[in-house]
Design a protein around this motif. Structure first.
Motif, PDB file in Angstrom:
ATOM      1  N   GLY A  67       0.813  -1.210   0.000  1.00  0.00           N
ATOM      2  CA  GLY A  67       0.000   0.000   0.000  1.00  0.00           C
ATOM      3  C   GLY A  67       0.847   1.260   0.000  1.00  0.00           C
ATOM      4  N   GLY A  68       1.931   1.255   0.784  1.00  0.00           N
ATOM      5  CA  GLY A  68       2.821   2.412   0.819  1.00  0.00           C
ATOM      6  C   GLY A  68       3.475   2.669  -0.521  1.00  0.00           C
ATOM      7  N   LEU A  69       3.942   1.605  -1.169  1.00  0.00           N
ATOM      8  CA  LEU A  69       4.561   1.759  -2.491  1.00  0.00           C
ATOM      9  C   LEU A  69       3.547   2.221  -3.530  1.00  0.00           C
ATOM     10  N   CYS A  70       2.345   1.675  -3.449  1.00  0.00           N
ATOM     11  CA  CYS A  70       1.299   2.111  -4.393  1.00  0.00           C
ATOM     12  C   CYS A  70       0.966   3.585  -4.178  1.00  0.00           C
ATOM     13  N   ALA A  71       0.931   4.010  -2.921  1.00  0.00           N
ATOM     14  CA  ALA A  71       0.656   5.422  -2.635  1.00  0.00           C
ATOM     15  C   ALA A  71       1.745   6.303  -3.230  1.00  0.00           C
ATOM     16  N   ILE A  72       3.011   5.917  -3.016  1.00  0.00           N
ATOM     17  CA  ILE A  72       4.114   6.693  -3.586  1.00  0.00           C
ATOM     18  C   ILE A  72       4.032   6.701  -5.106  1.00  0.00           C
ATOM     19  N   GLY A  73       3.752   5.530  -5.699  1.00  0.00           N
ATOM     20  CA  GLY A  73       3.672   5.436  -7.158  1.00  0.00           C
ATOM     21  C   GLY A  73       2.582   6.311  -7.740  1.00  0.00           C
ATOM     22  N   VAL A  74       1.403   6.265  -7.153  1.00  0.00           N
ATOM     23  CA  VAL A  74       0.274   7.058  -7.662  1.00  0.00           C
ATOM     24  C   VAL A  74       0.546   8.552  -7.487  1.00  0.00           C
ATOM     25  N   ILE A  75       1.083   8.930  -6.324  1.00  0.00           N
ATOM     26  CA  ILE A  75       1.379  10.346  -6.088  1.00  0.00           C
ATOM     27  C   ILE A  75       2.394  10.854  -7.105  1.00  0.00           C
ATOM     28  N   LEU A  76       3.439  10.064  -7.355  1.00  0.00           N
ATOM     29  CA  LEU A  76       4.466  10.483  -8.312  1.00  0.00           C
ATOM     30  C   LEU A  76       3.905  10.558  -9.736  1.00  0.00           C
ATOM     31  N   LEU A  77       3.017   9.656 -10.090  1.00  0.00           N
ATOM     32  CA  LEU A  77       2.399   9.706 -11.420  1.00  0.00           C
ATOM     33  C   LEU A  77       1.494  10.926 -11.563  1.00  0.00           C
ATOM     34  N   CYS A  78       0.861  11.323 -10.459  1.00  0.00           N
ATOM     35  CA  CYS A  78      -0.036  12.492 -10.494  1.00  0.00           C
ATOM     36  C   CYS A  78       0.723  13.813 -10.350  1.00  0.00           C
ATOM     37  N   TYR A  79       1.968  13.726  -9.929  1.00  0.00           N
ATOM     38  CA  TYR A  79       2.767  14.928  -9.667  1.00  0.00           C
ATOM     39  C   TYR A  79       3.042  15.689 -10.961  1.00  0.00           C
ATOM     40  N   ARG A  80       2.749  16.976 -10.952  1.00  0.00           N
ATOM     41  CA  ARG A  80       2.997  17.823 -12.115  1.00  0.00           C
ATOM     42  C   ARG A  80       3.547  19.167 -11.647  1.00  0.00           C
ATOM     43  N   HIS A  81       4.737  19.506 -12.151  1.00  0.00           N
ATOM     44  CA  HIS A  81       5.335  20.780 -11.753  1.00  0.00           C
ATOM     45  C   HIS A  81       5.980  21.464 -12.950  1.00  0.00           C
ATOM     46  N   ASN A  82       6.966  20.824 -13.539  1.00  0.00           N
ATOM     47  CA  ASN A  82       7.530  21.308 -14.794  1.00  0.00           C
ATOM     48  C   ASN A  82       7.891  20.094 -15.641  1.00  0.00           C
ATOM     49  N   ARG A  83       8.310  20.330 -16.853  1.00  0.00           N
ATOM     50  CA  ARG A  83       8.458  19.227 -17.800  1.00  0.00           C
ATOM     51  C   ARG A  83       9.451  18.163 -17.326  1.00  0.00           C
ATOM     52  N   ARG A  84      10.592  18.600 -16.812  1.00  0.00           N
ATOM     53  CA  ARG A  84      11.607  17.630 -16.386  1.00  0.00           C
ATOM     54  C   ARG A  84      11.149  16.851 -15.155  1.00  0.00           C
ATOM     55  N   GLU A  85      10.587  17.555 -14.165  1.00  0.00           N
ATOM     56  CA  GLU A  85      10.123  16.860 -12.971  1.00  0.00           C
ATOM     57  C   GLU A  85       8.955  15.938 -13.296  1.00  0.00           C
ATOM     58  N   ASP A  86       8.099  16.350 -14.237  1.00  0.00           N
ATOM     59  CA  ASP A  86       6.989  15.498 -14.642  1.00  0.00           C
ATOM     60  C   ASP A  86       7.506  14.187 -15.220  1.00  0.00           C
ATOM     61  N   LEU A  87       8.543  14.261 -16.051  1.00  0.00           N
ATOM     62  CA  LEU A  87       9.102  13.067 -16.679  1.00  0.00           C
ATOM     63  C   LEU A  87       9.690  12.124 -15.635  1.00  0.00           C
ATOM     64  N   TRP A  88      10.557  12.665 -14.778  1.00  0.00           N
ATOM     65  CA  TRP A  88      11.231  11.815 -13.798  1.00  0.00           C
ATOM     66  C   TRP A  88      10.267  11.283 -12.745  1.00  0.00           C
ATOM     67  N   SER A  89       9.275  12.074 -12.357  1.00  0.00           N
ATOM     68  CA  SER A  89       8.308  11.582 -11.377  1.00  0.00           C
ATOM     69  C   SER A  89       7.454  10.471 -11.979  1.00  0.00           C
ATOM     70  N   ARG A 142      19.676  17.010  -8.763  1.00  0.00           N
ATOM     71  CA  ARG A 142      19.556  17.927  -9.894  1.00  0.00           C
ATOM     72  C   ARG A 142      18.257  18.742  -9.888  1.00  0.00           C
ATOM     73  N   LEU A 143      17.133  18.081  -9.867  1.00  0.00           N
ATOM     74  CA  LEU A 143      15.872  18.785 -10.081  1.00  0.00           C
ATOM     75  C   LEU A 143      15.511  19.701  -8.916  1.00  0.00           C
ATOM     76  N   PHE A 144      15.655  19.218  -7.686  1.00  0.00           N
ATOM     77  CA  PHE A 144      15.335  20.060  -6.528  1.00  0.00           C
ATOM     78  C   PHE A 144      16.351  21.185  -6.355  1.00  0.00           C
ATOM     79  N   ARG A 145      17.517  21.058  -6.981  1.00  0.00           N
ATOM     80  CA  ARG A 145      18.563  22.076  -6.853  1.00  0.00           C
ATOM     81  C   ARG A 145      18.656  22.928  -8.116  1.00  0.00           C
ATOM     82  N   ASP A 146      17.587  22.950  -8.892  1.00  0.00           N
ATOM     83  CA  ASP A 146      17.541  23.717 -10.133  1.00  0.00           C
ATOM     84  C   ASP A 146      17.702  25.211  -9.835  1.00  0.00           C
TER      85      ASP A 146
END
Length: 229
Positions: A67-89, A142-146
């Motif tokens: 359940g914890g991994l599924c929560a992380i997976g779904v949150i990361l798939l739904c995460y949208r911020h900028n193009r690079r972070e969207d790809l890696w998430s 990289r991404l958080f230190r942009d």
């Protein structure tokens, strides 16, 4: 005037959503390495650590782990911020779900002789887990230190430190596996490496969410809030 207000509201909501998604990833990441071994010890009435976090699949904490991994997976798939972070998430989220759905090869204490299917799933599990950790290391290093989104020096150091820790944990797990080092004192290299890496990426996402600064401001600690900007 109405159009301007609507656009502003959408922007505010987007920023709030990003923060909340980051908090979600951070909280789950920080909790799993603590909850899994403690929960298993309580339910099984046997005090001890796990051989690995992934080994939770074959314990009383299987549903919490998956359940914890599924929560992380779904949150990361739904995460949208900028193009690079969207790809890696999206990459990290997809492989987090693969890790959850494909259990590691069962230990000998559970299954004397693993089937071919179990061995294949184990390889997929291990490969996907490595890709998840590598993707999350990219976020920290990289991404958080942009430079386009500068954070304060303290937060920059936290991201860098967490990224380095994740990479060192990956290398440590691989090296100890190659030399067949099983650990000591009941702590295996895999459990230690996975736990520290998961905790590190959880800490990085929690800090990036501005949660510490928000809590400090709410408590009237403006100096602390400014430190974590």
């Amino acid at each position: 005037m109405m159009a301007v207000q609507t656009n502003a509201a959408v922007t505010d909501q987007d920023a709030t959503t990003v923060k909340r998604l980051r908090v979600g990833v951070g909280v789950v990441g920080l909790a799993l390495p603590v909850v899994l071994p403690i929960g298993n010890s309580i339910i099984s009435a046997h005090l001890g650590l796990l051989d690995s976090l992934s080994g939770s699949y074959y314990t009383h904490m299987r549903n919490v782990f998956v359940g914890g991994l599924c929560a992380i997976g779904v949150i990361l798939l739904c995460y949208r911020h900028n193009r690079r972070e969207d790809l890696w998430s999206s990459v990290a989220g997809f492989f987090a779900l693969v890790v959850a759905m494909c259990p590691m090869e069962p230990p000998a204490s559970v299954v004397a002789h693993a089937s071919t299917t179990q061995k294949v799933l184990g390889v997929v599990h291990t490969s996907a887990a490595a890709l998840v950790f590598a993707s999350l290391a990219v976020f920290c290093l990289r991404l958080f230190r942009d430079p386009a989104e500068p954070d304060g020096p303290l937060r920059q150091r936290v991201y860098l430190g967490c990224g380095i820790v994740i990479l060192l944990c990956i290398v440590g797990i691989v090296v100890t596996g190659l030399v067949h080092y099983a650990g000591s004192g009941g702590v295996t290299p895999v459990f230690a490496g996975e736990s520290i890496a998961v905790f590190a990426f959880g800490a990085a996402w929690f800090v990036k969410s501005d949660a510490i600064a928000d809590l400090a401001r709410a408590s009237g600690l403006t100096g602390v809030a400014a430190l974590w900007r």
